[in-house]
Design a protein around this motif. Sequence first.
Motif, mmCIF file in Angstrom:
data_model
loop_
_atom_site.group_PDB
_atom_site.id
_atom_site.type_symbol
_atom_site.label_atom_id
_atom_site.label_comp_id
_atom_site.label_asym_id
_atom_site.label_seq_id
_atom_site.Cartn_x
_atom_site.Cartn_y
_atom_site.Cartn_z
ATOM 1 N N PRO A 1 -16.521 -8.127 -2.462
ATOM 2 C CA PRO A 1 -15.368 -7.329 -2.889
ATOM 3 C C PRO A 1 -15.461 -6.921 -4.352
ATOM 4 O O PRO A 1 -16.167 -7.552 -5.149
ATOM 5 C CB PRO A 1 -14.187 -8.281 -2.671
ATOM 6 N N PHE A 2 -14.745 -5.879 -4.697
ATOM 7 C CA PHE A 2 -14.659 -5.439 -6.092
ATOM 8 C C PHE A 2 -13.540 -6.204 -6.796
ATOM 9 O O PHE A 2 -12.507 -6.505 -6.197
ATOM 10 C CB PHE A 2 -14.365 -3.942 -6.164
ATOM 11 N N SER A 3 -13.747 -6.460 -8.087
ATOM 12 C CA SER A 3 -12.722 -7.156 -8.875
ATOM 13 C C SER A 3 -12.240 -6.307 -10.048
ATOM 14 O O SER A 3 -11.540 -6.814 -10.923
ATOM 15 C CB SER A 3 -13.261 -8.500 -9.387
ATOM 16 N N ASP A 4 -12.605 -5.023 -10.054
ATOM 17 C CA ASP A 4 -12.200 -4.096 -11.115
ATOM 18 C C ASP A 4 -11.820 -2.779 -10.470
ATOM 19 O O ASP A 4 -12.570 -2.249 -9.635
ATOM 20 C CB ASP A 4 -13.352 -3.896 -12.103
ATOM 21 N N VAL A 5 -10.665 -2.235 -10.827
ATOM 22 C CA VAL A 5 -10.170 -1.048 -10.152
ATOM 23 C C VAL A 5 -11.064 0.157 -10.391
ATOM 24 O O VAL A 5 -11.258 0.990 -9.487
ATOM 25 C CB VAL A 5 -8.711 -0.751 -10.570
ATOM 26 N N HIS A 6 -11.636 0.295 -11.548
ATOM 27 C CA HIS A 6 -12.455 1.472 -11.846
ATOM 28 C C HIS A 6 -13.792 1.431 -11.103
ATOM 29 O O HIS A 6 -14.272 2.471 -10.626
ATOM 30 C CB HIS A 6 -12.638 1.608 -13.348
ATOM 31 N N SER A 7 -14.374 0.254 -10.971
ATOM 32 C CA SER A 7 -15.589 0.126 -10.165
ATOM 33 C C SER A 7 -15.297 0.407 -8.699
ATOM 34 O O SER A 7 -16.108 1.038 -8.005
ATOM 35 C CB SER A 7 -16.179 -1.285 -10.322
ATOM 36 N N LEU A 8 -14.160 -0.054 -8.227
ATOM 37 C CA LEU A 8 -13.747 0.233 -6.854
ATOM 38 C C LEU A 8 -13.639 1.734 -6.625
ATOM 39 O O LEU A 8 -14.140 2.272 -5.628
ATOM 40 C CB LEU A 8 -12.411 -0.452 -6.565
ATOM 41 N N LEU A 9 -13.015 2.436 -7.563
ATOM 42 C CA LEU A 9 -12.842 3.878 -7.402
ATOM 43 C C LEU A 9 -14.168 4.618 -7.497
ATOM 44 O O LEU A 9 -14.369 5.629 -6.806
ATOM 45 C CB LEU A 9 -11.864 4.406 -8.447
ATOM 46 N N ASP A 10 -15.074 4.146 -8.338
ATOM 47 C CA ASP A 10 -16.403 4.758 -8.414
ATOM 48 C C ASP A 10 -17.067 4.765 -7.039
ATOM 49 O O ASP A 10 -17.682 5.760 -6.629
ATOM 50 C CB ASP A 10 -17.297 3.996 -9.395
ATOM 51 N N ALA A 11 -16.963 3.645 -6.338
ATOM 52 C CA ALA A 11 -17.588 3.536 -5.019
ATOM 53 C C ALA A 11 -16.808 4.300 -3.952
ATOM 54 O O ALA A 11 -17.390 4.832 -2.997
ATOM 55 C CB ALA A 11 -17.702 2.058 -4.630
ATOM 56 N N LEU A 12 -15.497 4.364 -4.103
ATOM 57 C CA LEU A 12 -14.637 4.997 -3.110
ATOM 58 C C LEU A 12 -14.723 6.521 -3.110
ATOM 59 O O LEU A 12 -14.614 7.156 -2.049
ATOM 60 C CB LEU A 12 -13.185 4.579 -3.380
ATOM 61 N N MET A 13 -14.915 7.149 -4.247
ATOM 62 C CA MET A 13 -14.728 8.591 -4.395
ATOM 63 C C MET A 13 -15.501 9.440 -3.387
ATOM 64 O O MET A 13 -14.929 10.373 -2.808
ATOM 65 C CB MET A 13 -15.046 9.024 -5.820
ATOM 66 N N PRO A 14 -16.789 9.214 -3.131
ATOM 67 C CA PRO A 14 -17.478 10.070 -2.163
ATOM 68 C C PRO A 14 -16.837 10.058 -0.772
ATOM 69 O O PRO A 14 -16.710 11.113 -0.133
ATOM 70 C CB PRO A 14 -18.899 9.488 -2.129
ATOM 71 N N ALA A 15 -16.416 8.886 -0.306
ATOM 72 C CA ALA A 15 -15.767 8.800 1.004
ATOM 73 C C ALA A 15 -14.393 9.442 0.979
ATOM 74 O O ALA A 15 -13.959 10.052 1.959
ATOM 75 C CB ALA A 15 -15.665 7.332 1.433
#
Length: 256
Positions: free
Chosen positions: A69-83
């Motif tokens: 899991p991600f523990s930082d919101v900005h890293s999470l969004l980096d991975a989420l954006m393409p989907a």
Amino acid sequence: MHSFPVPCNKNLWFSEFGAADSAGRRLFAFPYGGAGAGAFRALAAAMPRDWVLSAMVAPGRERRFREPPFSDVHSLLDALMPAFEALLDRPFAFLGHSVGALVAFELCRRLRREGLPMPELLCVSARVAPAAPRRMHDFHTLSGDALVEAVLALNRSSLGPAPIPDFIRAVEPQLRADFAITDTYRYSPEPSLKVPLLAVGSSDDPSVRPEDLDAWKAETEVAFETQVFPDGGHFFLDRHANALAARIERAWQRAV
């Protein structure tokens, strides 16, 4: 009693509830700590038939249980954006509950910075405003037993069945990561959003008081509304699914 719909999993990051091919609107839903798309089954059953609900399944949740899991919101969004960008095919709104409200808010700001389409409505649920001090913090540093007790305490005012301690321990890495997203978040001032904002909560949530919702007003330049449900604690989504769906629908209609 709700008749829960079965999600369709066309996108690794989102499970869809509803007739996606014919739906006129898409409601993106971002869940509370440790949860995935299943957190929104009751809401999906209550929403208008011409909507599709796309609920986030982050790494570490449900079918992605084995992913870290991600523990930082900005890293999470980096991975989420393409989907996420692949689903911008119709008018859409955001709903985020607890840590999911923070994800939805920061996603709005990311979309604005990148010049992408914006949601027609942002609904934040069971979360203090991002610039305001939180009433509970540093959960991600608690010992195992203390973390279990903290999660149980959040549930004590909820009217549904209490979570089983062994289950909490089984999803401890996911819970700890989501608490870290909230605990380590640092608000960065930016211009207010030009997106109507609906802030919702319950009267007996130990972590978010009704007056805490008012501080969200600073994050929008346009329409702002609040809704406080009479009970249900921090996890009031199932108990008030019908009322919440109707409230979002009314705010969305006014927004457009």
